[in-house]
Design a protein around this motif. Structure first.
Motif: not given
Length: 177
Positions: A73-79
């Motif tokens: 999820a961190a790798q895909e996060a927006a900010s």
């Protein structure tokens, strides 16, 4: 059997206390991930899995899977703040896998969630140093005795790791001081 020279003592109680501490720090910054990603439960799932283990649950593969899912999820996060908030959640679940090894790397398992949470808050408020200091102070004050006891059995936090590594070393030094 006494531990070998590269092993430390680590009780189940200490492991649970450390994991609970990591989860508490990660929970503080969950909104920084969830506001831009309301449909993604992975970081929350990781924090809740860590809390369940800290509260007496079993250390199963589900906990490890939650840690990896939050990392993804961190790798895909927006900010950038959302990235570090998700990494804090991942580190909280991973804290349950602290190894009884006298290795500086193990300090990351103990303090990684707090360091990533501090970085997430720092990024969310525009790098304001006062907020960072307050977050690290919160982490220092909320550390259970098990955290400082186990840190005392380990070498100091390792070099590197960018800003999160710097925050990790600052917190490590404060807890040892």
């Amino acid at each position: 059997m006494p531990p070998t020279s590269d092993e430390i003592e680590l009780s189940e109680h200490e492991l649970r206390a450390i994991t609970g501490y990591a989860a508490e720090g990660a929970r503080r910054v969950l909104p920084l991930f969830e506001e831009p990603h309301p449909a993604d439960p992975r970081p929350r799932d990781a924090v809740e899995a860590a809390e369940a283990f800290a509260g007496g649950g079993r250390r199963t593969n589900v906990l490890r899977q939650c840690a990896w899912a939050a990392y993804r999820a961190a790798q895909e996060a927006a900010s950038p703040a959302a990235v570090d908030a998700a990494r804090a959640a991942s580190a909280a679940a991973a804290a349950a896998y602290l190894h009884p090894k006298a290795s500086a790397h193990q300090v990351k398992h103990i303090l990684g969630a707090a360091a990533h949470a501090a970085r997430a808050e720092e990024l969310a408020c525009g790098q304001e140093q006062r907020v960072t200091a307050e977050t690290l102070e919160w982490a220092r004050l909320h550390a259970p005795a098990a955290v400082t006891t186990v840190l005392g059995r380990l070498p100091a936090a390792p070099p590197g790791g960018g800003r999160v590594g710097e925050l990790l070393r600052d917190l490590d030094a404060a807890l040892r001081g």
